[in-house]
Design an enzyme around this catalytic site. Structure first.
Site, mmCIF file in Angstrom:
data_model
loop_
_atom_site.group_PDB
_atom_site.id
_atom_site.type_symbol
_atom_site.label_atom_id
_atom_site.label_comp_id
_atom_site.label_asym_id
_atom_site.label_seq_id
_atom_site.Cartn_x
_atom_site.Cartn_y
_atom_site.Cartn_z
ATOM 1 N N GLU A 247 0.715 -0.466 -4.737
ATOM 2 C CA GLU A 247 -0.438 0.425 -4.938
ATOM 3 C C GLU A 247 0.042 1.861 -4.823
ATOM 4 O O GLU A 247 0.966 2.154 -4.045
ATOM 5 C CB GLU A 247 -1.498 0.115 -3.869
ATOM 6 C CG GLU A 247 -2.811 0.871 -4.019
ATOM 7 C CD GLU A 247 -2.876 2.150 -3.184
ATOM 8 O OE1 GLU A 247 -3.888 2.871 -3.297
ATOM 9 O OE2 GLU A 247 -1.918 2.438 -2.433
ATOM 10 N N HIS B 9 -0.815 10.887 -2.117
ATOM 11 C CA HIS B 9 -2.124 10.475 -1.603
ATOM 12 C C HIS B 9 -3.056 11.644 -1.337
ATOM 13 O O HIS B 9 -4.194 11.667 -1.800
ATOM 14 C CB HIS B 9 -1.961 9.662 -0.317
ATOM 15 C CG HIS B 9 -3.268 9.242 0.271
ATOM 16 N ND1 HIS B 9 -3.966 10.024 1.175
ATOM 17 C CD2 HIS B 9 -4.013 8.132 0.077
ATOM 18 C CE1 HIS B 9 -5.084 9.413 1.505
ATOM 19 N NE2 HIS B 9 -5.138 8.256 0.860
ATOM 20 N N HIS C 246 0.824 -1.207 0.000
ATOM 21 C CA HIS C 246 0.000 0.000 0.000
ATOM 22 C C HIS C 246 0.862 1.263 0.000
ATOM 23 O O HIS C 246 1.621 1.507 0.935
ATOM 24 C CB HIS C 246 -0.875 -0.039 1.254
ATOM 25 C CG HIS C 246 -1.841 1.092 1.385
ATOM 26 N ND1 HIS C 246 -1.969 1.809 2.551
ATOM 27 C CD2 HIS C 246 -2.735 1.613 0.519
ATOM 28 C CE1 HIS C 246 -2.913 2.711 2.404
ATOM 29 N NE2 HIS C 246 -3.387 2.619 1.180
ATOM 30 N N ASP D 165 -1.188 6.364 -5.650
ATOM 31 C CA ASP D 165 -2.256 7.358 -5.822
ATOM 32 C C ASP D 165 -1.782 8.402 -6.821
ATOM 33 O O ASP D 165 -0.657 8.896 -6.727
ATOM 34 C CB ASP D 165 -2.569 8.044 -4.493
ATOM 35 C CG ASP D 165 -2.910 7.052 -3.388
ATOM 36 O OD1 ASP D 165 -4.044 6.567 -3.386
ATOM 37 O OD2 ASP D 165 -2.030 6.765 -2.555
ATOM 38 N N GLU E 89 -4.400 4.000 -8.206
ATOM 39 C CA GLU E 89 -5.635 4.667 -7.803
ATOM 40 C C GLU E 89 -5.702 6.079 -8.371
ATOM 41 O O GLU E 89 -4.793 6.886 -8.182
ATOM 42 C CB GLU E 89 -5.756 4.747 -6.282
ATOM 43 C CG GLU E 89 -7.062 5.426 -5.856
ATOM 44 C CD GLU E 89 -7.254 5.516 -4.353
ATOM 45 O OE1 GLU E 89 -8.134 6.288 -3.921
ATOM 46 O OE2 GLU E 89 -6.522 4.819 -3.622
#
Length: 289
Positions: free
Chosen positions: A67, A82, A40, A69, A150
């Site tokens: 993962e 993020h 993450h 952002d 994301e």
């Protein structure tokens, strides 16, 4: 990802989706397939989140998936961060003291490149930078990893779906050979629908926990339903996996953010397909047990 409510679909949107019948080859919880371990924001328990150092640390810990952002600067560059503000994870308040609230969209890529994105985490990471998405995918590719990308706050950045897909295409990530290494996710159902319409071959994941009665609508454009593990149950995972997604396979479930051995074992017992974690080594060891 924050443990916040997922963006709700409108009644009209749900009403237009075609009803899909459940898949017949539903995955059993006991089929022995281990969940993918997804680092993450990189291995963010051990290195500053969403930096290249966090990707490197995830690779050293054996994490195949990372993962991140993605947001957009004032001059239209895609960066990996993020929060929609630079304040928490950079020294922006010191470098640009008069520009509160320091929103990503109010700064150019060159200005963001000046910021220290590592010192807040620890002195060993002083001088780490906010990577561009291009830099980030190059580092992921270097480690032969896979990417759960994301689209963060897409409502702030009209057109970010097309821009992200264009960059990924330019870097080879939409080629047939690389496409299996990519999933694009978002809390926004509308954003994911846009991604699916623009590039139907790309896998997508919806961040949230839609009602079971609404899953047929999501299955039109999403390959994954990715809820917080606190909102998960064995029955819900089974319900999701009973639907066929847009690529003719059962919907998958990747859950977040799992950082303890007990939680990892719990959700693995539910039959999830992926576990998103700040501590990929802890989850790895728990699953080996």
């Amino acid at each position: 990802m924050h443990a916040r409510a997922a963006t709700a679909m409108t009644t009209a949107f749900l009403g237009t989706a075609a009803l899909l019948l459940p898949a017949t080859d539903v995955r059993a919880v006991e089929d022995g397939t281990p969940p993918a371990i997804i680092a993450h924001r990189g291995a963010s328990a051990y290195a500053p989140e969403n930096t290249l150092a966090a990707v490197d640390k995830a690779a050293r810990l054996g994490a195949v998936w990372v993962e991140n952002d993605v947001q957009r600067t004032r001059d239209g560059k895609l960066v990996v961060l993020h929060d929609d503000s630079l304040r928490r994870t950079t020294d922006v308040a010191r470098v640009f003291p008069g520009r509160a609230p320091w929103k990503v969209k109010d700064f150019t890529a060159a200005e963001i490149a000046r910021l220290d994105a590592g010192s807040w985490f620890g002195a060993a990471y002083a001088g780490a930078r906010v990577p561009t998405l291009k830099q980030y995918v190059h580092r992921v590719d270097l480690h032969h990893q896979k990417l759960l990308l994301e689209l963060k706050n897409p409502e702030l950045y009209p057109g970010i779906e097309q821009e992200t897909l264009k960059l990924l295409s330019n870097e080879g990530w939409l080629d047939r050979k690389h496409r299996s290494r990519l999933v694009v996710q978002s809390f926004s159902a509308a954003s994911l629908r846009t991604v699916h319409d623009l590039k139907p071959a790309v896998k997508t994941g919806f961040l949230g926990r839609p009602h079971v009665a609404d899953l047929h609508a999501y299955a039109v454009f999403a390959d994954q339903i990715n809820p917080s593990y606190a909102a998960l149950s064995r029955a819900y995972v089974s319900a999701v996996q009973a639907f066929t997604g847009p690529h003719g396979r059962p919907l998958e479930v990747s859950t977040w953010t799992v950082n303890t051995a007990d939680a990892a074992r719990l959700v693995a017992g539910y039959g999830v397909d992926g576990i998103i974690t700040n501590k990929p080594d802890v989850v790895r060891d728990a699953l080996r047990e």
